[in-house]
Design a protein around this motif. Structure first.
Motif, mmCIF file in Angstrom:
data_model
loop_
_atom_site.group_PDB
_atom_site.id
_atom_site.type_symbol
_atom_site.label_atom_id
_atom_site.label_comp_id
_atom_site.label_asym_id
_atom_site.label_seq_id
_atom_site.Cartn_x
_atom_site.Cartn_y
_atom_site.Cartn_z
ATOM 1 N N VAL A 28 -9.406 7.963 -11.065
ATOM 2 C CA VAL A 28 -8.215 7.530 -11.611
ATOM 3 C C VAL A 28 -7.005 7.961 -11.865
ATOM 4 C CG1 VAL A 28 -7.086 7.012 -14.607
ATOM 5 C CG2 VAL A 28 -10.072 7.015 -13.571
ATOM 6 N N THR A 29 -5.959 6.958 -11.298
ATOM 7 C CA THR A 29 -4.733 7.113 -11.751
ATOM 8 C C THR A 29 -3.438 6.406 -12.447
ATOM 9 O OG1 THR A 29 -2.546 6.904 -10.166
ATOM 10 C CG2 THR A 29 -4.281 4.706 -9.740
ATOM 11 N N VAL A 30 -2.895 7.239 -13.458
ATOM 12 C CA VAL A 30 -2.312 6.252 -14.138
ATOM 13 C C VAL A 30 -0.699 6.470 -14.772
ATOM 14 C CG1 VAL A 30 -3.230 7.833 -15.762
ATOM 15 C CG2 VAL A 30 -2.542 5.327 -16.982
ATOM 16 N N GLY A 31 0.104 5.689 -14.389
ATOM 17 C CA GLY A 31 1.430 6.630 -14.287
ATOM 18 C C GLY A 31 1.948 7.386 -13.663
ATOM 19 N N GLY A 32 1.455 7.504 -12.272
ATOM 20 C CA GLY A 32 1.349 8.086 -11.275
ATOM 21 C C GLY A 32 1.036 9.557 -11.272
ATOM 22 N N ARG A 33 -0.070 10.248 -12.000
ATOM 23 C CA ARG A 33 -1.276 11.589 -12.653
ATOM 24 C C ARG A 33 -2.110 10.968 -12.022
ATOM 25 N NH1 ARG A 33 -2.460 11.904 -18.104
ATOM 26 N NH2 ARG A 33 -4.618 11.332 -17.524
ATOM 27 N N ARG A 239 -5.490 6.260 -3.368
ATOM 28 C CA ARG A 239 -3.850 6.069 -2.333
ATOM 29 C C ARG A 239 -3.390 4.497 -1.974
ATOM 30 N NH1 ARG A 239 -4.656 10.015 1.201
ATOM 31 N NH2 ARG A 239 -3.411 11.498 0.207
ATOM 32 N N TRP A 240 -5.625 3.468 -1.647
ATOM 33 C CA TRP A 240 -4.673 2.087 -1.373
ATOM 34 C C TRP A 240 -4.969 1.204 -2.440
ATOM 35 C CZ3 TRP A 240 -4.596 -1.025 1.363
ATOM 36 C CH2 TRP A 240 -4.662 -2.540 2.159
ATOM 37 N N ALA A 241 -5.138 2.337 -3.593
ATOM 38 C CA ALA A 241 -4.576 0.970 -5.499
ATOM 39 C C ALA A 241 -2.736 1.376 -5.267
ATOM 40 C CB ALA A 241 -5.461 1.902 -6.367
ATOM 41 N N ARG A 242 -2.817 2.197 -5.556
ATOM 42 C CA ARG A 242 -0.812 2.798 -5.658
ATOM 43 C C ARG A 242 -0.465 1.622 -4.685
ATOM 44 N NH1 ARG A 242 -2.852 8.185 -5.114
ATOM 45 N NH2 ARG A 242 -1.141 8.787 -3.525
ATOM 46 N N PHE A 243 -0.945 1.884 -3.933
ATOM 47 C CA PHE A 243 -0.609 1.114 -2.451
ATOM 48 C C PHE A 243 -0.259 -0.609 -2.653
ATOM 49 C CE2 PHE A 243 -0.552 -2.305 1.248
ATOM 50 C CZ PHE A 243 1.260 -2.189 1.460
ATOM 51 N N GLY A 248 4.327 -2.290 -1.555
ATOM 52 C CA GLY A 248 4.691 -2.757 0.192
ATOM 53 C C GLY A 248 5.321 -1.921 0.805
ATOM 54 N N ARG A 249 5.595 -1.212 0.310
ATOM 55 C CA ARG A 249 6.603 0.268 0.860
ATOM 56 C C ARG A 249 5.020 1.605 1.144
ATOM 57 N NH1 ARG A 249 12.267 0.964 -0.646
ATOM 58 N NH2 ARG A 249 10.996 0.304 -2.731
ATOM 59 N N THR A 250 5.060 3.212 1.840
ATOM 60 C CA THR A 250 4.347 3.580 2.145
ATOM 61 C C THR A 250 4.653 4.310 1.235
ATOM 62 O OG1 THR A 250 4.805 4.733 3.668
ATOM 63 C CG2 THR A 250 3.418 3.108 4.339
ATOM 64 N N GLU A 251 4.441 5.550 1.317
ATOM 65 C CA GLU A 251 4.719 6.474 0.003
ATOM 66 C C GLU A 251 5.988 7.253 0.329
ATOM 67 O OE1 GLU A 251 1.501 9.159 -0.564
ATOM 68 O OE2 GLU A 251 0.396 7.560 -2.405
ATOM 69 N N ALA A 252 5.864 6.706 2.024
ATOM 70 C CA ALA A 252 7.286 7.853 3.088
ATOM 71 C C ALA A 252 8.419 6.147 2.825
ATOM 72 C CB ALA A 252 7.118 8.378 4.404
ATOM 73 N N GLY A 253 8.240 5.303 1.886
ATOM 74 C CA GLY A 253 9.093 5.036 2.073
ATOM 75 C C GLY A 253 9.055 3.607 3.501
ATOM 76 N N GLU A 254 8.406 3.621 4.424
ATOM 77 C CA GLU A 254 8.022 2.506 5.261
ATOM 78 C C GLU A 254 7.328 1.302 4.848
ATOM 79 O OE1 GLU A 254 6.027 1.235 9.464
ATOM 80 O OE2 GLU A 254 5.574 3.495 8.689
#
Length: 459
Positions: A28-33, A239-243, A248-254
Motif C-alpha cells: 500500500v502506498t499513501v501520501g508517499g508512505r 513503484r509502477w503505481a507511483r509513476f 510522467g517523470r521518473t523518481e530521478a526526474g527524467e
C-alpha cells in the motif's frame, strides 16, 4: 512498523490462512508512505518465504505496461492512436474490410471487436507475435469495431506487435528500454531465464483430491506477453503505481511521458455496463467509482496466480495484491484484501448490490450454454435458484500440452433490480462478479458478458 501496517499484516496473514493461499504479498502506498505485508511461501514443494521482492506472474496487469509503452511511442510521434493497426502491422491482414476500423486506440480500450483470446501457441521464438498477428487475422470479429467493449487478450497481443514493428526490437526488449529501466523496475521482466535467478512464486491449483498442487505451466506462451506476461514484485508494482500517480517523470526526474498524455489514460473512452471491472474504460485502465471515490485499476490472473492493482489518484493512494492459489482461493483473497484496505486506509466501503428473488420466467429465458473461443459458461436452474458454471472448453483442454487451471464449480447467480438483464454472482471464486445479458432485435437472449468478455449463446 506503524500501527496500520501491523493491522494490515495481521489481516493478510489471517485471510491467507483462512482461504488456504500458500503465499501472498500486499503493498500500500499513501501520501508517499509505503506499507507491506507478505505472508507464506513461494511453493508448497520448494518453499521460500514470500517477501516484497518475490516475483509473481501478474497476468492482465501486464496490459497497463503495454499501453503505457505505446503511449511513449505516441509521445515521440512514432504511433498515432487513431491510425489503423495495419499501418504498423501489415501482416495483420484480415479479408474483412471492416478491419480498417481496428485502430490502435480500439485495441487499448477493448472496442476493436476481436475475440478474447486465441487458443494457439506460436512458439517461444522472436517471431511469436508476428505469427500471432497472422493467426488473429484469420479469426472472426465478435462485434463491429467501435461498436462495444469486449475484453480482448488477443487485441493487446496485437498492440504488442505494434510496439515491435515500430521500435524494430522484440516486444520484451522494447518494454524494458521504454519502461522497466528508466523507472527502476528491477524486479520486472517477461523471460523465464530472467526470473529464475530471483525469488519467484509458483501458482497452485486444487487437484482431484482437493489438495493444493503446483501448477506446472508457470506462465502463458510468449505471444501472450503483451496481454499477460509480466512477472514482477509487489515493491515494483507500487513503484509502477507511483509513476501513474505522478506527472510522467521518473523518481530521478527524467520525463518519459507528458503529464497530459499519462493522465489521459484515466479519462473515459467507453462506458461499461453492469461490470465488476469498472464503470468505464480509459486507455487500458478500468475506471470505477467506489462509494463516491474515483479509482483506476486492473486485475490479472495466471495459472494459479492472481494480481490486483488499484489506484486512487485524488488520494495519492494505491494498493497492490499478489497471491499464488487458484481459482477460488486467490480470487477471494485479492478481493477481500482490496476491500479491507480501501475501508481501513481511506474509509471507502464497497458493498455489493442485493439480487432480486428468484423469478421462474426470467430464469427460463437465460438458462443454457454460452461460449467464446476458449471458455464455456453453463447457466442452469434447479427451480429455486440460478447457477453459473465456468469451464475451459473440452477441446481446448484436450489439446493443451501442459496442465490448465481447473474449472470453476457452479455458483449461485442472482438478477439485479433496475435492469432485468444485469446479474451478480453471490458465491465461490466469482463471488461479486457482475455482468449482463445481451438480446437481439426480437428480445431473445443471445449472449452474456462475464469479466468484460462476451460469450455467445449456443443454441
Amino acid at each position: 512498523m506503524n500501527e496500520m501496517n501491523t493491522e494490515l499484516a495481521e489481516f493478510v496473514a489471517a485471510s491467507a490462512g483462512r482461504l488456504g493461499v500458500p503465499g501472498v504479498a500486499v503493498g500500500v502506498t499513501v501520501g508517499g508512505r509505503e506499507d507491506f505485508a507478505c505472508h507464506g511461501v513461494t511453493s508448497v514443494v520448494n518453499p521460500l518465504p514470500v517477501d516484497r521482492d518475490t516475483m509473481f506472474v501478474v497476468g492482465s496487469v501486464s496490459k497497463t505496461y503495454t499501453a503505457t509503452a505505446l503511449l511513449r511511442l505516441v509521445a515521440e510521434g512514432r504511433v498515432e492512436l487513431d491510425a489503423p493497426v495495419r499501418r504498423y502491422v501489415p501482416e495483420f491482414a484480415p479479408a474483412d474490410a471492416a478491419t480498417d476500423e481496428i485502430t490502435v486506440s480500439r485495441l487499448l480500450n477493448h472496442t476493436a471487436g476481436l475475440e478474447w483470446k486465441l487458443g494457439v501457441d506460436t512458439g517461444e521464438g522472436d517471431d511469436a507475435l508476428a505469427r500471432h498477428a497472422v493467426k488473429l487475422a484469420e479469426a472472426r470479429l465478435i462485434a463491429e469495431p467501435g461498436g462495444r467493449a469486449s475484453y480482448s487478450q488477443a487485441g493487446f497481443n496485437l498492440a504488442g506487435r505494434v510496439v515491435e514493428n515500430v521500435t524494430g526490437s522484440t516486444f520484451e526488449r522494447a518494454v524494458a528500454s521504454l519502461l522497466f529501466e528508466p523507472l527502476g523496475l528491477t524486479h520486472s521482466c517477461y523471460s523465464v531465464d530472467d526470473v529464475m535467478t530471483r525469488r519467484f512464486a509458483v501458482g497452485h491449483n486444487v487437484d482431484a483430491d482437493g489438495v493444493l498442487a503446483v501448477a506446472r505451466q508457470w506462465k502463458d506462451n510468449r505471444a501472450n506477453n503483451p496481454g499477460g506476461g509480466v512477472a514482477t514484485s509487489v515493491r515494483d508494482l507500487l513503484r509502477w503505481a507511483r509513476f501513474h500517480l505522478g506527472d510522467g517523470r521518473t523518481e530521478a526526474g527524467e520525463r518519459i511521458l507528458p503529464a497530459e498524455l499519462l493522465h489521459r489514460m484515466r479519462e473515459q473512452t467507453v462506458e461499461l455496463r453492469g461490470s465488476t471491472l469498472g464503470d468505464a474504460l480509459g486507455i487500458c485502465w478500468f475506471l470505477r467509482e467506489v462509494n463516491g471515490v474515483a479509482t483506476i485499476g486492473h486485475g490479472g490472473s495466471g495459472n494459479g496466480q492472481f494480481a490486483d492493482l488499484l489506484i486512487v489518484p485524488e488520494r495519492d493512494f494505491a494498493v497492490a495484491v499478489t497471491s499464488n492459489a487458484g481459482p477460488d482461493a486467490g480470487l477471494a483473497f485479492n478481493r477481500t484484501v482490496v476491500k479491507w484496505v480501501l475501508e481501513h486506509y481511506l474509509g471507502v466501503v464497497e458493498r455489493d448490490p442485493e439480487p432480486l428473488p428468484y423469478d421462474v420466467a426470467r430464469a427460463g429465458e437465460i438458462v443454457g450454454h454460452y461460449e467464446n473461443e476458449m471458455m464455456r459458461l453453463t447457466l442452469d436452474t434447479d427451480g429455486a435458484r440460478l447457477t453459473i458454471e465456468c469451464a475451459i472448453k473440452p477441446e481446448i483442454r484436450a489439446a493443451a500440452v501442459t496442465d490448465l487451471p481447473p474449472d470453476l464449480p457452479p455458483a449461485t447467480l442472482g438478477l439485479l433490480a433496475g435492469d432485468a438483464d444485469e446479474y451478480i454472482v453471490t458465491e465461490g471464486g466469482l463471488q461479486g462478479q457482475r455482468g449482463f445479458f445481451t438480446r437481439d432485435d426480437s428480445a431473445a437472449v443471445t449472449g452474456i458478458d462475464l469479466a468484460g468478455r462476451l460469450f455467445a449463446r449456443v443454441r
